[in-house]
Write an enzyme that holds these catalytic residues in place. Structure first.
Site, mmCIF file in Angstrom:
data_model
loop_
_atom_site.group_PDB
_atom_site.id
_atom_site.type_symbol
_atom_site.label_atom_id
_atom_site.label_comp_id
_atom_site.label_asym_id
_atom_site.label_seq_id
_atom_site.Cartn_x
_atom_site.Cartn_y
_atom_site.Cartn_z
ATOM 1 N N ARG A 140 0.814 -1.231 0.000
ATOM 2 C CA ARG A 140 0.000 0.000 0.000
ATOM 3 C C ARG A 140 0.842 1.273 0.000
ATOM 4 N NH1 ARG A 140 -3.127 -2.658 4.036
ATOM 5 N NH2 ARG A 140 -4.938 -3.635 3.104
ATOM 6 N N LYS A 162 3.681 11.788 -10.716
ATOM 7 C CA LYS A 162 2.779 11.001 -11.581
ATOM 8 C C LYS A 162 3.531 9.734 -11.994
ATOM 9 C CE LYS A 162 0.371 13.103 -14.917
ATOM 10 N NZ LYS A 162 -0.069 14.131 -15.894
ATOM 11 N N GLU A 204 10.783 17.661 -24.264
ATOM 12 C CA GLU A 204 10.136 18.095 -23.014
ATOM 13 C C GLU A 204 10.685 19.455 -22.561
ATOM 14 O OE1 GLU A 204 7.490 16.755 -22.003
ATOM 15 O OE2 GLU A 204 7.577 14.568 -21.888
ATOM 16 N N LYS A 246 8.665 23.327 -13.861
ATOM 17 C CA LYS A 246 7.661 22.269 -13.669
ATOM 18 C C LYS A 246 7.064 22.341 -12.265
ATOM 19 C CE LYS A 246 6.457 17.410 -14.070
ATOM 20 N NZ LYS A 246 6.731 16.069 -14.525
ATOM 21 N N GLU A 256 -3.419 17.151 -10.275
ATOM 22 C CA GLU A 256 -4.017 17.330 -11.594
ATOM 23 C C GLU A 256 -5.541 17.215 -11.556
ATOM 24 O OE1 GLU A 256 -2.319 14.909 -14.714
ATOM 25 O OE2 GLU A 256 -2.761 16.440 -16.211
ATOM 26 N N ARG A 260 -6.895 20.493 -17.659
ATOM 27 C CA ARG A 260 -6.491 21.432 -18.713
ATOM 28 C C ARG A 260 -5.085 21.953 -18.466
ATOM 29 N NH1 ARG A 260 -11.169 25.493 -17.944
ATOM 30 N NH2 ARG A 260 -10.519 24.994 -15.847
ATOM 31 N N ASN A 264 0.413 19.463 -20.348
ATOM 32 C CA ASN A 264 -0.031 18.448 -21.308
ATOM 33 C C ASN A 264 0.171 18.885 -22.760
ATOM 34 O OD1 ASN A 264 -0.806 16.660 -19.314
ATOM 35 N ND2 ASN A 264 -2.826 17.592 -19.096
ATOM 36 N N HIS A 267 0.983 16.452 -25.465
ATOM 37 C CA HIS A 267 0.883 15.095 -24.921
ATOM 38 C C HIS A 267 -0.381 14.348 -25.324
ATOM 39 C CE1 HIS A 267 4.481 16.143 -22.877
ATOM 40 N NE2 HIS A 267 4.529 14.999 -22.234
ATOM 41 N N HIS A 271 0.627 11.009 -26.915
ATOM 42 C CA HIS A 271 0.279 9.710 -26.308
ATOM 43 C C HIS A 271 -0.492 8.831 -27.295
ATOM 44 C CE1 HIS A 271 0.688 11.143 -21.852
ATOM 45 N NE2 HIS A 271 1.842 10.974 -22.452
ATOM 46 N N HIS A 284 9.324 8.681 -26.698
ATOM 47 C CA HIS A 284 8.301 9.559 -26.120
ATOM 48 C C HIS A 284 8.493 10.996 -26.619
ATOM 49 C CE1 HIS A 284 5.475 11.118 -23.179
ATOM 50 N NE2 HIS A 284 6.391 11.966 -22.749
HETATM 51 N N1 LIG Z 1 5.807 10.837 -14.851
HETATM 52 C C1 LIG Z 1 5.939 11.924 -15.561
HETATM 53 O O1 LIG Z 1 5.628 13.021 -15.115
HETATM 54 C C2 LIG Z 1 6.485 11.815 -16.964
HETATM 55 C C3 LIG Z 1 6.789 12.975 -17.693
HETATM 56 C C4 LIG Z 1 7.324 12.842 -18.953
HETATM 57 C C5 LIG Z 1 7.531 11.584 -19.489
HETATM 58 N N2 LIG Z 1 7.207 10.498 -18.768
HETATM 59 C C6 LIG Z 1 7.439 9.145 -19.326
HETATM 60 O O2 LIG Z 1 8.816 9.016 -19.578
HETATM 61 C C7 LIG Z 1 9.000 7.933 -20.465
HETATM 62 C C8 LIG Z 1 10.157 8.245 -21.384
HETATM 63 O O3 LIG Z 1 11.306 8.474 -20.601
HETATM 64 P P1 LIG Z 1 12.770 8.385 -21.183
HETATM 65 O O4 LIG Z 1 12.816 9.082 -22.479
HETATM 66 O O5 LIG Z 1 13.709 8.779 -20.111
HETATM 67 O O6 LIG Z 1 12.869 6.834 -21.543
HETATM 68 P P2 LIG Z 1 13.814 5.665 -21.032
HETATM 69 O O7 LIG Z 1 13.771 5.545 -19.566
HETATM 70 O O8 LIG Z 1 13.467 4.473 -21.834
HETATM 71 O O9 LIG Z 1 15.261 6.160 -21.452
HETATM 72 C C9 LIG Z 1 15.536 6.320 -22.809
HETATM 73 C C10 LIG Z 1 16.773 5.517 -23.220
HETATM 74 O O10 LIG Z 1 17.925 6.169 -22.700
HETATM 75 C C11 LIG Z 1 18.749 5.209 -22.061
HETATM 76 N N3 LIG Z 1 19.493 5.913 -21.019
HETATM 77 C C12 LIG Z 1 18.985 6.447 -19.878
HETATM 78 N N4 LIG Z 1 19.962 7.084 -19.216
HETATM 79 C C13 LIG Z 1 21.090 6.947 -19.948
HETATM 80 C C14 LIG Z 1 22.431 7.403 -19.809
HETATM 81 N N5 LIG Z 1 22.810 8.171 -18.781
HETATM 82 N N6 LIG Z 1 23.317 7.087 -20.769
HETATM 83 C C15 LIG Z 1 22.953 6.361 -21.853
HETATM 84 N N7 LIG Z 1 21.707 5.904 -22.050
HETATM 85 C C16 LIG Z 1 20.796 6.203 -21.101
HETATM 86 C C17 LIG Z 1 17.804 4.162 -21.553
HETATM 87 O O11 LIG Z 1 18.471 2.955 -21.333
HETATM 88 C C18 LIG Z 1 16.803 4.092 -22.692
HETATM 89 O O12 LIG Z 1 17.306 3.255 -23.698
HETATM 90 C C19 LIG Z 1 7.678 7.725 -21.158
HETATM 91 O O13 LIG Z 1 7.105 6.519 -20.744
HETATM 92 C C20 LIG Z 1 6.830 8.882 -20.653
HETATM 93 O O14 LIG Z 1 5.479 8.542 -20.561
HETATM 94 C C21 LIG Z 1 6.698 10.574 -17.523
#
Ligand SMILES: NC(=O)c1ccc[n+]([C@@H]2O[C@H](COP(=O)([O-])OP(=O)(O)OC[C@H]3O[C@@H](n4cnc5c(N)ncnc54)[C@H](O)[C@@H]3O)[C@@H](O)[C@H]2O)c1
Length: 381
Positions: A140, A162, A204, A246, A256, A260, A264, A267, A271, A284
């Site tokens: 939990r 999130k 982003e 942020k 959230e 609105r 986003n 996004h 998405h 992404h």
């Molecule tokens: N929770 C939130 O508020 C929020 C906000 C924006 C995006 N997201 C989510 O984030 C995700 C995308 O995140 P991401 O782009 O970090 O993806 P990811 O975690 O898959 O990382 C992208 C790639 O970079 C590699 N990598 C990471 N750090 C590295 C480093 N230091 N050196 C070399 N390679 C490295 C990883 O192995 C992976 O292959 C999506 O699922 C999206 O929905 C969440």
């Protein structure tokens, strides 16, 4: 109607069992944590994690990050004593799934992970979203901290609480709000990102500055090349800028309640693109880039966005090496994906449209035809 607690005489002595009882409930929770942006802070992560003597640490990471930076994480003072186990997931969006979530839960329970223990997400935002959702649900809710390693995670994903996994129906459909106990962003970790992964994060970055500030937008536009070269000072400044924007945007609405939200921007469409591609084959940030460019084209068509600003924004996105349109023929699949999201939410979708840097509009009456046209390049009417 009787209102009160069980100590209240009127409740105990209430002689009429048919009379409704109202027990008022008000639960408030405040989450407080720091986001530290400090080149080199990885070497001190245990100190920042503030781990108690009887706390064990469980690290969740991905295979690429672990092979590049695992030794540095484990070389921090006290790390070998505290880290009880490391769960390594494939480096892919597909790891943000219910199956992986279940595997991590099983792994934790088989090893007797306790409620006082700490999870550490060491990776990009796939790892922080997954770890946060495991932490939100295991027993939990247990503590977790983020040590983000991708630019995208340091500028956005690792902050704000999130957390989610994807489902075939929609991105981030299964999730929670669960804030980390700490975020340690070490920009030195970004040195191993290739240009495509830096560009992924840049999407982003652009989103964050466009929704908030003209000065920040100008800064990012003028420093984009340095950012894409991975220059240390620009990375540090950009991560700091985006983290503070942020948190500033989230402060009035941390859960959230208002869908609105300016964050986003790009996004809703992004998405749908990711879902339509089965969470593979597009990053992404690339999907968000198309989403932002589409929103700018929508704004121009509606007479809200000056074509000169929309063109500048789209050119900036392209300059980062990010896509600005969907592939030929893909627009109908994306529109169908948006229809599916609309059906799940049971109401009109809202699209954040940029007007000028720092000013947005929300559209909730965008038609499928308008969307399909804006997803592909068109005249800057
Ligand atoms: N929770 C939130 O508020 C929020 C906000 C924006 C995006 N997201 C989510 O984030 C995700 C995308 O995140 P991401 O782009 O970090 O993806 P990811 O975690 O898959 O990382 C992208 C790639 O970079 C590699 N990598 C990471 N750090 C590295 C480093 N230091 N050196 C070399 N390679 C490295 C990883 O192995 C992976 O292959 C999506 O699922 C999206 O929905 C969440």
């Amino acid at each position: 109607m009787v209102t009160g607690s069980w100590q209240d005489d009127r409740l105990l002595l209430s002689s009429n069992p048919a009379e409704p009882i109202r027990v008022p409930v008000s639960v408030q929770r405040t989450d407080t944590y720091d986001i530290l942006i400090d080149p080199g802070c990885l070497r001190d992560w245990v100190r920042y994690a503030d781990v108690g003597a009887d706390t064990r640490v469980w690290v969740i990471t991905d295979e690429v990050v672990w092979s590049l930076h695992g030794p540095a994480l484990m070389n921090a003072p006290e790390a070998h004593r505290l880290v009880a186990g490391v769960f390594v997931v494939p480096a892919a969006e597909a790891s943000k799934s219910l199956e992986t979530w279940q595997s991590v839960q099983a792994w934790l329970s088989e090893r007797g992970a306790a409620r006082r223990d700490l999870l550490v997400a060491f990776g990009g935002a796939v790892v922080s979203d997954l770890t946060g959702f495991v932490a939100a649900t295991y027993m939990r809710g247990i503590r977790y901290g983020n040590v983000p390693t991708s630019l995208l995670a340091q500028v956005d994903g690792a902050m704000g609480g999130k957390v989610a996994v994807n489902s075939p129906e929609a991105k981030n459909l299964i999730g929670a709000f669960h804030h980390p106990s700490f975020v340690l962003s070490d920009p030195n970790l970004l040195r191993t990102l290739d240009r495509a992964e830096l560009a992924n994060g840049v999407a982003e970055v652009i989103k964050t500055v466009v929704i908030e500030s003209s000065a920040a937008f100008d800064y990012v536009a003028s420093s984009l090349d340095a950012l894409l070269r991975g220059e240390a000072e620009t990375l540090f400044r950009t991560v700091s800028l985006c983290a503070s924007i942020k948190m500033h945007v989230l402060a009035p609405d941390p859960y959230e309640d208002d869908l609105r939200r300016s964050l986003n921007f790009g996004h809703t469409i992004g998405h749908a693109i990711e879902t339509s591609q089965g969470y593979a084959g597009i990053r992404h940030g690339e999907a968000i880039a198309i989403g932002m460019a589409t929103a700018a084209r929508l704004g121009v068509r509606r007479g809200l966005t000056a074509p000169s600003f929309a063109q500048r924004l789209v050119a900036l996105i392209e300059h980062a090496g990010l896509p600005v349109v969907v592939n030929d023929g893909e627009e109908s699949r994306v529109v169908q994906g948006l229809d599916a999201i609309r059906a799940i939410r049971g109401r009109a979708l809202r699209f954040v449209v940029p007007i000028t840097p720092g000013q947005i509009a929300i559209l909730d009456d965008v038609t499928a035809a308008e969307l399909a046209a804006a997803l592909i390049d068109g005249p800057w009417c």
